[in-house]
Design a protein around this motif. Structure first.
Motif, PDB file in Angstrom:
ATOM      1  N   GLY A 322       0.797  -1.220   0.000  1.00  0.00           N
ATOM      2  CA  GLY A 322       0.000   0.000   0.000  1.00  0.00           C
ATOM      3  C   GLY A 322       0.831   1.273   0.000  1.00  0.00           C
ATOM      4  N   TRP A 323       2.117   1.154  -0.035  1.00  0.00           N
ATOM      5  CA  TRP A 323       2.991   2.335   0.037  1.00  0.00           C
ATOM      6  C   TRP A 323       3.656   2.532  -1.322  1.00  0.00           C
ATOM      7  N   MET A 324       3.928   3.792  -1.667  1.00  0.00           N
ATOM      8  CA  MET A 324       4.552   4.030  -2.982  1.00  0.00           C
ATOM      9  C   MET A 324       5.919   3.361  -3.103  1.00  0.00           C
ATOM     10  N   MET A 325       6.535   3.034  -1.977  1.00  0.00           N
ATOM     11  CA  MET A 325       7.843   2.395  -2.063  1.00  0.00           C
ATOM     12  C   MET A 325       7.742   0.985  -2.667  1.00  0.00           C
ATOM     13  N   TRP A 326       6.540   0.406  -2.627  1.00  0.00           N
ATOM     14  CA  TRP A 326       6.375  -0.907  -3.272  1.00  0.00           C
ATOM     15  C   TRP A 326       6.488  -0.734  -4.793  1.00  0.00           C
ATOM     16  N   VAL A 397      16.853   5.347   3.438  1.00  0.00           N
ATOM     17  CA  VAL A 397      15.945   5.569   4.569  1.00  0.00           C
ATOM     18  C   VAL A 397      14.928   6.619   4.152  1.00  0.00           C
ATOM     19  N   THR A 398      13.656   6.267   4.296  1.00  0.00           N
ATOM     20  CA  THR A 398      12.623   7.223   3.898  1.00  0.00           C
ATOM     21  C   THR A 398      11.348   6.966   4.677  1.00  0.00           C
ATOM     22  N   GLY A 399      10.346   7.790   4.432  1.00  0.00           N
ATOM     23  CA  GLY A 399       9.049   7.624   5.101  1.00  0.00           C
ATOM     24  C   GLY A 399       8.830   8.683   6.159  1.00  0.00           C
ATOM     25  N   ALA A 400       9.900   9.234   6.690  1.00  0.00           N
ATOM     26  CA  ALA A 400       9.809  10.286   7.706  1.00  0.00           C
ATOM     27  C   ALA A 400      11.170  10.962   7.775  1.00  0.00           C
ATOM     28  N   THR A 423      16.251   9.991   1.772  1.00  0.00           N
ATOM     29  CA  THR A 423      15.583  10.426   0.554  1.00  0.00           C
ATOM     30  C   THR A 423      14.169  10.890   0.843  1.00  0.00           C
ATOM     31  N   SER A 424      13.687  11.813   0.040  1.00  0.00           N
ATOM     32  CA  SER A 424      12.328  12.295   0.239  1.00  0.00           C
ATOM     33  C   SER A 424      11.669  12.601  -1.091  1.00  0.00           C
ATOM     34  N   GLY A 425      10.494  12.077  -1.233  1.00  0.00           N
ATOM     35  CA  GLY A 425       9.725  12.297  -2.455  1.00  0.00           C
ATOM     36  C   GLY A 425       8.292  12.056  -2.081  1.00  0.00           C
ATOM     37  N   GLY A 426       7.710  11.020  -2.624  1.00  0.00           N
ATOM     38  CA  GLY A 426       6.392  10.664  -2.126  1.00  0.00           C
ATOM     39  C   GLY A 426       5.453  10.099  -3.158  1.00  0.00           C
ATOM     40  N   THR A 427       4.282   9.771  -2.633  1.00  0.00           N
ATOM     41  CA  THR A 427       3.197   9.191  -3.412  1.00  0.00           C
ATOM     42  C   THR A 427       2.819  10.100  -4.584  1.00  0.00           C
ATOM     43  N   GLY A 626       2.869   4.152   7.990  1.00  0.00           N
ATOM     44  CA  GLY A 626       3.876   4.416   9.001  1.00  0.00           C
ATOM     45  C   GLY A 626       4.269   5.876   9.160  1.00  0.00           C
ATOM     46  N   LYS A 627       3.378   6.804   8.812  1.00  0.00           N
ATOM     47  CA  LYS A 627       3.724   8.227   9.009  1.00  0.00           C
ATOM     48  C   LYS A 627       2.944   8.774  10.192  1.00  0.00           C
ATOM     49  N   LYS A 628       3.649   9.532  11.038  1.00  0.00           N
ATOM     50  CA  LYS A 628       2.987  10.157  12.176  1.00  0.00           C
ATOM     51  C   LYS A 628       1.949  11.144  11.672  1.00  0.00           C
TER      52      LYS A 628
HETATM   53  C1  LIG Z   1      10.335   8.572  -1.111  1.00  0.00           C
HETATM   54  C2  LIG Z   1       9.390   8.980  -0.036  1.00  0.00           C
HETATM   55  O1  LIG Z   1       9.388  10.119   0.361  1.00  0.00           O
HETATM   56  C3  LIG Z   1       8.528   7.974   0.528  1.00  0.00           C
HETATM   57  C4  LIG Z   1       7.369   8.528   1.310  1.00  0.00           C
HETATM   58  O2  LIG Z   1       6.659   9.431   0.896  1.00  0.00           O
HETATM   59  O3  LIG Z   1       7.100   8.003   2.377  1.00  0.00           O
END
Ligand SMILES: CC(=O)CC(=O)O
Length: 676
Positions: A322-326, A397-400, A423-427, A626-628
């Motif tokens: 369910g996470w974009m990292m998949w 390491v990412t997610g927070a 690293t930081s990016g996201g869905t 897993g995000k606060k």
């Molecule tokens: C790459 C990421 O930043 C992953 C996320 O949004 O949790």
């Protein structure tokens, strides 16, 4: 002024930086265009000034296609969401399934320790059978395939088979509740749904049949043609269900295929591939549609150039489906390396066993989260006594926010010889905005640089770029890149919701919602938290990440914490900072601990950062990824009432915060000291 960095804290550099992929890429571009880009900084500048960079990347990564693009970006004024590589024809799955040999493509494991290897040849055959059955069941280009699945070889097979046909894949983890699943899948109306029937998490067996009934009965009225029941993830046995129409066990579904060859439909670059979901914690999630070409180009670029990934790597990304990292992880197949899939809790049957598995399996690239690392640290484990981790050459390491103390601890604790990629990016973009650069030195607590092609800047609330002065501000991206979502599912034809979400705060500029600062000396980046959660007492703006960084000192007694701003204009014009602590079992919250925390924050940051109140709470709310959940807590303590969405992993935790909207009452009753 707060110091966000200490650039003297050099941590690591690549022993052979000039042989890294990214350096090779830089030299290739210099040769190709007669340029003289001297280092990563020059290369990054080129990547955000000239769209030719994306064609260079396409070529360097050897993207497979049947029809070449006519141009990089459609002619004319460039809109916020441009059409990339018009005219091209390609297939995402074809780019991932080019290997057809007996080397291991996937090593799968679970809490029971059932380790299984699957070769590239086997994976391709699985995808072929699955795609054939999907076609026999009427799946066509653009149809949605949804899945409520564990991180397994079946999940990979379903996603790739869908992509081979040009369908759109969307998945959630199995712990998502009925409402959460329906909030998502009612919107996208899948033609096929794949469902686990029995799973295990943290040693507990979960029978999903009642969930399946509730979801499928609802979706059957919305165009769902067939629900495929996957065998038990524990015993491997198939489970038939009566009382729900249009279901088939996996073996029956596969048997409905006619054994046809695997055909990779040749589709435009912008063909939708995935639907991911925003983590709206109080409303229905937004359905973010990502293109096949955009995901392919961006994820493979990040992996090959940022992770220095090669065919010889073994990637283990701990993630649910369910996470974009998949989806990010899946693209590793395009490089032809091995992927390790783990289904279950890293703490069951034991954290030691989990770490030993990673070391023994020869994982070279390990994707994990700051929360996991903090837990290993908090339990006072010494990873090197459990495994040698000698193969480990990069940890992502990412997610927070990765705080400086965890950064430093993790690097040392796992042997100190690897590239730590924060690293930081996201869905929203299915890739990274900022991340690792193997050819640059690594400094404690800093994300090394902006990723190639990502025109990241730091803006103040008025839209002024404050990056070069070392001031914190909003992370924005000032130029389009190929993995801007093609649309939100169900949005108006002109993409009103998408524009409002990303391009309205600073008109026409993508605002990511992260609060960040750039080190003017190293160009390294520190993410300070989500910008909606920025703390602003007496006009001093700072991120919760700064407080969390200080709290790392207390991990042996404090299990977790959440820091939010409270705004009660009826009581006070100013915002005050509240810090909530969840204690480790066996440890008590005390006035002396409170004093120590206050004094540590005062000396590490400033007196203005010291929370007005520190409270003990029983639980900290998290999303299923897993995000606060700071924003919801902030709204609750500021007097709002929220209805948690299916995205909240522990909705009851939110209830614990309502009473803090009346702190004066609590303070009066308990004689609490206030900084006010
Ligand atoms: C790459 C990421 O930043 C992953 C996320 O949004 O949790």
């Amino acid at each position: 002024m707060t110091s966000y960095f200490d650039s003297s804290r050099f941590l690591w550099e690549h022993p052979q930086a000039k042989f890294t992929n990214v350096e090779n890429f830089r030299r290739t571009i210099n040769r190709k265009h007669g340029l003289n880009l001297k280092d990563y900084h020059d290369l990054h500048k080129y990547s955000i000034e000239d769209y030719t960079f994306w064609k260079d990347t396409w070529e360097y990564l050897r993207i497979k296609y049947s029809v070449p693009p006519q141009e990089i970006i459609a002619k004319g004024p460039i809109p916020e969401v441009p059409v990339w590589f018009p005219g091209a024809r390609l297939n995402y799955a074809e780019n991932l399934l080019w290997r057809n040999d007996d080397s291991i493509a996937i090593t799968a494991n679970n809490e029971l320790g059932n380790v299984a290897d699957h070769s590239f040849r086997e994976l391709r055959l699985r995808v072929q059978r699955m795609a054939s059955a999907m076609r026999a069941n009427g799946l066509q280009i653009g149809d949605r395939v949804a899945a409520v699945v564990t991180n397994s070889v079946d999940a990979v097979t379903i996603a790739l088979a869908t992509a081979s046909i040009g369908g759109i894949f969307s998945s959630t983890a199995t712990d998502m509740g009925v409402q959460g699943i329906l909030d998502r899948y009612r919107q996208i109306q899948p033609k096929l749904v794949f469902f686990e029937t029995e799973v295990m998490y943290a040693g507990k067996v979960m029978d999903l049949q009642s969930k399946i009934s509730a979801v499928v009965k609802d979706l059957n009225d919305r165009g769902l043609r067939c629900t495929i029941l996957l065998p038990s993830a524990i015993s491997g046995n198939e489970i038939e269900m009566t009382g729900v129409s249009n279901t088939a066990t996996l073996s029956k579904f596969l048997a409905s295929g006619n054994g046809s060859e695997l055909v990779f439909e040749q589709l435009p670059f912008s063909q939708p591939l995935y639907i991911l979901y925003s983590s709206g914690t109080s409303g229905p999630p937004k359905c973010i549609v990502h293109s096949a070409g955009g995901v392919l180009l961006q994820t493979v670029k990040d992996q090959r150039l940022g992770f220095d990934m090669t065919e010889n790597d073994t990637l283990f990304q701990y993630t649910t489906t369910g996470w974009m990292m998949w989806t990010f992880m899946l693209s590793a197949l395009a490089t032809g390396c091995r992927m390790v899939l783990y289904d279950g809790s890293p703490f069951h049957p034991s954290l030691e066993g989990y770490l030993k598995f990673i070391s023994d399996t020869g994982v070279t690239l390990w994707g994990t989260s700051p929360r996991f690392l903090a837990e290993v640290q908090g339990r006072k484990l010494n990873p090197l006594k459990i495994g040698s981790f000698e193969g480990l050459r990069a940890m992502s390491v990412t997610g927070a926010v990765v705080t400086a103390p965890i950064f430093k601890w993790a690097h040392e604790a796992f042997g100190g010889k690897f590239h730590l990629i924060s690293t930081s990016g996201g869905t929203d973009v299915c890739c990274a905005f900022v991340g690792g650069v193997p050819s640059l030195p690594l400094y404690v607590g800093e994300i090394q640089h902006k990723c190639l092609g990502m025109a990241v800047q730091v803006l103040d609330p008025e839209g002024k770029n404050v990056e070069h002065s070392g001031q914190p501000g909003e992370m924005v991206c000032t130029r389009p890149h190929p993995s801007i979502p093609v649309k939100f599912w169900g949005d108006t034809a002109d993409g009103k919701k998408l524009r409002e979400t990303y391009f309205s705060f600073y008109p026409g500029i993508w605002r990511q919602g992260d609060f960040m600062v750039v080190n003017p000396k190293t160009k390294g980046i520190v993410i300070l938290g989500r910008s909606d959660g920025v703390l602003n007492p007496s006009g001093v703006r700072f991120g919760s990440g700064e407080i969390y960084s200080v709290m790392e000192k207390f991990t042996s007694v404090v299990d977790d914490c959440i820091c939010v701003g409270q705004r009660r204009p009826d009581i006070d014009q100013d915002e005050r900072v509240l810090l909530f602590l969840k204690m480790r079992p066996g440890n008590k919250f005390s006035t002396s601990l409170e004093k120590q925390i206050r004094s540590s924050i005062r000396s590490a940051l400033s007196p203005r950062h010291v929370p007005s109140h520190i409270f003990e709470v029983e639980d900290i709310p998290y999303t299923v990824n897993g995000k606060k959940i700071e924003i919801a807590v902030k709204q609750i303590v500021s007097g709002s009432t929220l209805k948690p969405s299916g995205t909240v992993a522990n909705p009851d935790a939110l209830k614990l915060y309502y009473k803090y909207k009346d702190i004066e009452q609590i303070a009066k009753a308990s004689g609490l000291k206030s900084k006010l």
